[in-house]
Design a protein around this motif. Sequence first.
Motif, mmCIF file in Angstrom:
data_model
loop_
_atom_site.group_PDB
_atom_site.id
_atom_site.type_symbol
_atom_site.label_atom_id
_atom_site.label_comp_id
_atom_site.label_asym_id
_atom_site.label_seq_id
_atom_site.Cartn_x
_atom_site.Cartn_y
_atom_site.Cartn_z
ATOM 1 N N SER A 75 0.705 -1.287 0.346
ATOM 2 C CA SER A 75 -0.152 0.510 -0.279
ATOM 3 C C SER A 75 0.419 1.977 0.238
ATOM 4 N N ASP A 76 0.412 2.123 0.407
ATOM 5 C CA ASP A 76 1.071 3.844 0.369
ATOM 6 C C ASP A 76 1.098 4.502 1.678
ATOM 7 N N ASN A 77 1.178 3.000 2.777
ATOM 8 C CA ASN A 77 1.939 3.089 3.347
ATOM 9 C C ASN A 77 3.050 3.457 4.464
ATOM 10 N N LEU A 78 3.578 2.645 2.824
ATOM 11 C CA LEU A 78 4.859 1.816 3.282
ATOM 12 C C LEU A 78 5.940 2.681 1.731
ATOM 13 N N TYR A 79 6.613 2.711 1.723
ATOM 14 C CA TYR A 79 8.183 3.121 0.815
ATOM 15 C C TYR A 79 8.688 1.824 0.972
ATOM 16 N N ALA A 80 8.734 0.516 0.309
ATOM 17 C CA ALA A 80 9.697 -0.528 1.557
ATOM 18 C C ALA A 80 10.564 -1.088 -0.152
ATOM 19 N N THR A 81 10.943 0.317 -0.611
ATOM 20 C CA THR A 81 12.574 -0.650 -1.271
ATOM 21 C C THR A 81 13.624 -0.973 -0.921
ATOM 22 N N THR A 82 14.637 -1.536 -0.791
ATOM 23 C CA THR A 82 15.474 -2.440 -0.358
ATOM 24 C C THR A 82 16.910 -2.187 -1.620
ATOM 25 N N THR A 83 17.855 -1.712 -1.558
ATOM 26 C CA THR A 83 19.296 -2.046 -1.800
ATOM 27 C C THR A 83 19.663 -3.833 -2.282
ATOM 28 N N ALA A 84 19.118 -4.110 -1.297
ATOM 29 C CA ALA A 84 19.110 -6.028 -1.427
ATOM 30 C C ALA A 84 17.643 -6.949 -1.977
ATOM 31 N N SER A 85 17.983 -7.753 -1.634
ATOM 32 C CA SER A 85 16.780 -8.491 -2.500
ATOM 33 C C SER A 85 16.479 -9.427 -1.701
ATOM 34 N N SER A 328 5.858 5.929 3.954
ATOM 35 C CA SER A 328 5.904 7.015 3.790
ATOM 36 C C SER A 328 5.529 8.384 3.884
ATOM 37 N N THR A 329 5.730 9.620 3.268
ATOM 38 C CA THR A 329 6.134 10.469 3.641
ATOM 39 C C THR A 329 4.808 11.427 3.852
ATOM 40 N N GLY A 330 4.051 10.995 2.903
ATOM 41 C CA GLY A 330 3.164 11.807 2.428
ATOM 42 C C GLY A 330 2.432 11.455 3.433
ATOM 43 N N PHE A 331 2.502 9.882 4.390
ATOM 44 C CA PHE A 331 1.328 8.990 5.374
ATOM 45 C C PHE A 331 1.835 9.455 6.127
ATOM 46 N N LEU A 438 -13.578 9.600 4.782
ATOM 47 C CA LEU A 438 -14.106 8.069 5.605
ATOM 48 C C LEU A 438 -12.638 7.988 5.925
ATOM 49 N N PHE A 439 -12.107 6.969 3.724
ATOM 50 C CA PHE A 439 -11.046 6.032 3.905
ATOM 51 C C PHE A 439 -9.700 6.785 4.373
ATOM 52 N N ASP A 440 -9.478 8.187 4.395
ATOM 53 C CA ASP A 440 -8.547 9.180 4.911
ATOM 54 C C ASP A 440 -8.294 8.581 6.596
ATOM 55 N N GLU A 441 -9.543 8.675 7.191
ATOM 56 C CA GLU A 441 -8.986 8.591 8.634
ATOM 57 C C GLU A 441 -9.008 7.160 9.271
ATOM 58 N N ARG A 442 -9.277 5.939 8.348
ATOM 59 C CA ARG A 442 -9.414 4.597 8.349
ATOM 60 C C ARG A 442 -7.673 4.880 7.968
ATOM 61 N N ARG A 443 -7.192 5.605 7.425
ATOM 62 C CA ARG A 443 -5.816 5.383 6.952
ATOM 63 C C ARG A 443 -5.363 5.936 8.468
ATOM 64 N N PHE A 447 -3.576 2.093 10.030
ATOM 65 C CA PHE A 447 -1.995 1.140 9.682
ATOM 66 C C PHE A 447 -1.646 0.883 10.239
ATOM 67 N N SER A 448 -0.301 -0.070 9.492
ATOM 68 C CA SER A 448 0.356 -1.584 10.057
ATOM 69 C C SER A 448 -1.051 -2.662 10.892
ATOM 70 N N GLU A 449 -2.625 -2.140 9.916
ATOM 71 C CA GLU A 449 -3.668 -3.642 10.514
ATOM 72 C C GLU A 449 -3.316 -4.492 9.293
ATOM 73 N N GLY A 450 -3.287 -3.407 7.706
ATOM 74 C CA GLY A 450 -3.206 -4.683 7.136
ATOM 75 C C GLY A 450 -4.719 -4.679 6.345
ATOM 76 N N THR A 451 -5.572 -3.735 6.994
ATOM 77 C CA THR A 451 -6.644 -3.339 5.851
ATOM 78 C C THR A 451 -6.456 -1.662 4.977
ATOM 79 N N ARG A 452 -5.260 -1.278 4.766
ATOM 80 C CA ARG A 452 -5.254 -0.617 3.817
ATOM 81 C C ARG A 452 -5.310 -0.759 1.993
ATOM 82 N N TRP A 453 -4.862 -2.010 1.457
ATOM 83 C CA TRP A 453 -5.117 -1.910 0.679
ATOM 84 C C TRP A 453 -5.962 -2.808 0.302
ATOM 85 N N PHE A 454 -6.661 -2.783 1.412
ATOM 86 C CA PHE A 454 -8.573 -3.581 0.927
ATOM 87 C C PHE A 454 -8.944 -2.199 0.810
#
Length: 510
Positions: A75-85, A328-331, A438-443, A447-454
């Motif tokens: 989701s847009d909550n995390l920017y989870a890129t990495t230099t590793a694999s 993510s910064t926006g979050f 409403l979705f902004d308030e839910r976000r 957060f970190s409860e696994g609902t954001r993508w849905f």
Amino acid sequence: MKKYIYLMASALLFALTSCDDELNQLPLSQGTIENFYATPGDFVQARNATYSIAFHGAGTYGYANRVLNLSETRSDNLYATTTASRDWEGINSFYTSISSNTYVREAYTSNYNAIYKANQLLEKIAEKGDAIFTTPADKTSMIAEARFLRAFCYFDLIRWFGKVPLIDRTMTAQEASKIGRSPVAKVYELIISDLQLAIPDLSPAYDAANFGRVTKYGAKSLLGLVYMTRSSPTYGIDGAMLGLNEWDKAYKELNDIKASGLFAFSADYDPIFKLEGLLNKENVLTIPYTQNISTPVGGNFMVEVGYEPYFASVNLSAQGALEAKPISTGFMNMFAATDKRKIAGIATSYTVASGTYKGSYTLPVFKKYIDPTRYGNGREDWGVDFMVTRYTDVLMLMAECTLHGGGGTQADVDAIVNQVRTRAGVPANAVNINLDQLFDERRKEFFSEGTRWFDLIRSGKAVTIMNTWRIAEDTGNKIRTIDNNSLLYPIPLQEILAVPGLYEQNPGYD
């Protein structure tokens, strides 16, 4: 439930689960099955084992790990890129080559292992139940729990993969090799039928020893979400979203939970994630874990969004050199400085006094479920319960249904949002709240409860929102452009190759 069910189940899993975790596994030998299902206690253990696979998974990961990896990390909550694999980078970056990804495979195989066990349990109850069970209520409640668990797993599958094979009985590998992917609408028929049949026979509540077994209202929360997902925009793909107008059906199921009087809106935010069991009236559908026992059945889901220096800052032993999945910064910018949800759930600065990670850190990371007092014998053994659905979620889902014309009033929506904001310590100034708000308030709430993508998918704006987020956040150009096909995961490669030509891969994947 923690000791009563999962401890008993842990040993049984080895006896009742095939070593092969593929969908087309052979059923257990007839002799083993017949010898086992001989007493009421045998059936209880089989039920417990089905819970354990459905909730805790068939291996390292369970449902909680799954939603944090496949929902939160995507989701847009995390920017989870990495230099590793790392497996989670392909999830966050929307790679098209993730059909062999560990997390994708786990979501598929664990759910089908649990479905196999639920089917087997239902068949054995039908075959032997009248002679084994001393009271009809024991039999009907076990049937209801098995039906719920099967529905739970199939709903999880279609949300990730869309069309999947519909298997409602135990079968041999040869039989399974002829079952193609069923239309989502057909899978929904079984899900809804299972839940509707289960709900009348499920208990409204359990005592502390049985906490974690699904109640009537836990099943209603799932059925409400099923109707909401079916009603969501289709995006032109074969996903779980059918564009149906069933918001009124969803509202009714959720309102039944509210009307039961068994649950309550917590007065403060942080205790929601610290108070366990029956004392926590936010618990509607919960997966319990226990730590520090001779046979640990603790969880490890909190490490999925953790960071090694933060763990060290609260004096916890190494969690496995966890790399950060930065927020993510926006979050981060959505929160007021005084928002209790940010204070309780996000570490923005922390210091490690000595050792490998000595230093001061300002990288924001999630900490909502990280409770050092419930840390057990290592990273795999945390006694922290995971709430699949909490009462606040029920109220806010009702508000979403209301905004789609499913029941209730605009005043109800505003009141729910203001209640949530008041608890968070921010201005309760909601007036004429719309779906975007409403979705902004839910976000901010979940957060970190696994609902954001849905939530993104139900909004109908997942692709637009994620591409806007990608442009703003992805300065390293690591994330692919998101399209409608990105809203489903690929069928695991092992399943595609098992019987060539039986399954077609979801569009957009290698």
